[in-house]
Motif scaffolding. Structure first.
Motif, short mmCIF file in Angstrom:
data_model
loop_
_atom_site.label_atom_id
_atom_site.label_comp_id
_atom_site.label_asym_id
_atom_site.label_seq_id
_atom_site.Cartn_x
_atom_site.Cartn_y
_atom_site.Cartn_z
N UNK A 23 -49.87 14.69 -8.65
CA UNK A 23 -50.39 13.48 -9.29
C UNK A 23 -49.25 12.50 -9.51
N UNK A 24 -49.59 11.24 -9.58
CA UNK A 24 -48.60 10.18 -9.77
C UNK A 24 -47.96 10.32 -11.16
N UNK A 26 -46.44 8.06 -12.79
CA UNK A 26 -46.40 6.77 -13.48
C UNK A 26 -47.73 6.44 -14.15
N UNK A 27 -47.65 5.59 -15.15
CA UNK A 27 -48.82 5.03 -15.81
C UNK A 27 -48.66 3.51 -15.70
N UNK A 28 -49.55 2.78 -15.12
CA UNK A 28 -50.75 3.18 -14.39
C UNK A 28 -50.39 3.88 -13.09
N UNK A 29 -51.36 4.59 -12.53
CA UNK A 29 -51.11 5.30 -11.27
C UNK A 29 -50.77 4.29 -10.18
N UNK A 30 -50.23 4.77 -9.09
CA UNK A 30 -49.80 3.88 -8.00
C UNK A 30 -50.96 3.08 -7.42
N UNK A 31 -52.13 3.69 -7.31
CA UNK A 31 -53.27 2.95 -6.76
C UNK A 31 -53.75 1.88 -7.76
N UNK A 32 -53.75 2.20 -9.05
CA UNK A 32 -54.12 1.20 -10.05
C UNK A 32 -53.10 0.06 -10.05
N UNK A 33 -51.84 0.42 -9.93
CA UNK A 33 -50.76 -0.57 -9.87
C UNK A 33 -50.96 -1.49 -8.66
N UNK A 34 -51.27 -0.90 -7.51
CA UNK A 34 -51.49 -1.69 -6.30
C UNK A 34 -52.65 -2.65 -6.44
N UNK A 35 -53.76 -2.18 -7.00
CA UNK A 35 -54.92 -3.05 -7.22
C UNK A 35 -54.56 -4.21 -8.15
N UNK A 36 -53.92 -3.89 -9.24
CA UNK A 36 -53.56 -4.92 -10.21
C UNK A 36 -52.55 -5.92 -9.63
N UNK A 37 -51.57 -5.42 -8.88
CA UNK A 37 -50.57 -6.29 -8.29
C UNK A 37 -51.19 -7.25 -7.28
N UNK A 38 -52.10 -6.75 -6.45
CA UNK A 38 -52.74 -7.60 -5.45
C UNK A 38 -53.66 -8.62 -6.11
N UNK A 39 -54.39 -8.21 -7.14
CA UNK A 39 -55.26 -9.14 -7.84
C UNK A 39 -54.45 -10.21 -8.58
N UNK A 50 -46.54 -3.19 -4.54
CA UNK A 50 -47.18 -1.88 -4.40
C UNK A 50 -46.36 -0.95 -3.51
N UNK A 51 -45.84 -1.50 -2.41
CA UNK A 51 -45.01 -0.69 -1.51
C UNK A 51 -43.75 -0.22 -2.21
N UNK A 52 -43.12 -1.12 -2.98
CA UNK A 52 -41.90 -0.73 -3.71
C UNK A 52 -42.22 0.36 -4.73
N UNK A 53 -43.37 0.27 -5.36
CA UNK A 53 -43.78 1.30 -6.33
C UNK A 53 -44.01 2.64 -5.63
N UNK A 54 -44.66 2.62 -4.47
CA UNK A 54 -44.92 3.86 -3.73
C UNK A 54 -43.62 4.51 -3.29
N UNK A 55 -42.65 3.69 -2.90
CA UNK A 55 -41.33 4.23 -2.51
C UNK A 55 -40.67 4.94 -3.69
N UNK A 56 -40.82 4.36 -4.88
CA UNK A 56 -40.20 4.96 -6.08
C UNK A 56 -40.95 6.18 -6.58
N UNK A 57 -42.20 6.35 -6.19
CA UNK A 57 -43.03 7.45 -6.67
C UNK A 57 -42.77 8.69 -5.81
N UNK A 58 -42.06 9.63 -6.38
CA UNK A 58 -41.75 10.87 -5.67
C UNK A 58 -41.64 12.00 -6.68
N UNK A 59 -41.59 13.24 -6.22
CA UNK A 59 -41.54 14.37 -7.17
C UNK A 59 -40.31 14.38 -8.06
N UNK A 60 -39.25 13.69 -7.68
CA UNK A 60 -38.02 13.68 -8.47
C UNK A 60 -37.95 12.50 -9.43
#
Length: 69
Positions: A23-24, A26-39, A50-60
């Motif tokens: 699971x992500x 981060x709060x909000x999750x990456x998909x929620x972040x992407x939706x909000x960022x695009x809107x 959203x892409x920068x957030x996904x790059x930062x989202x990893x198990x570490x």
């Protein structure tokens, strides 16, 4: 373009996200972040955020609260 990106994120959330084991962190999750960022910022800048957030989202990643700027 904005509507297409939102549609793709919603498809991901409905069909692909439930299949993932991790699971992500981060709060909000990456998909929620992407939706909000695009809107909020439009298709181009919102996608970059959203892409920068996904790059930062990893198990570490330490995760935590990370709102859309």
């Amino acid at each position: 373009m904005k509507k297409i990106l939102i549609f793709l994120i919603k498809l991901y959330r409905k069909y692909i996200s439930p299949l993932k084991r991790t699971k992500c962190p981060y709060i909000p999750t990456c998909s929620e972040y992407g939706l909000e960022a695009i809107e909020k910022h439009g298709a181009f800048k919102g996608s970059l955020l959203a892409i920068w957030r996904i790059i930062r989202c990893n198990p570490f990643s330490s995760g935590g609260y990370d709102p859309v700027p």
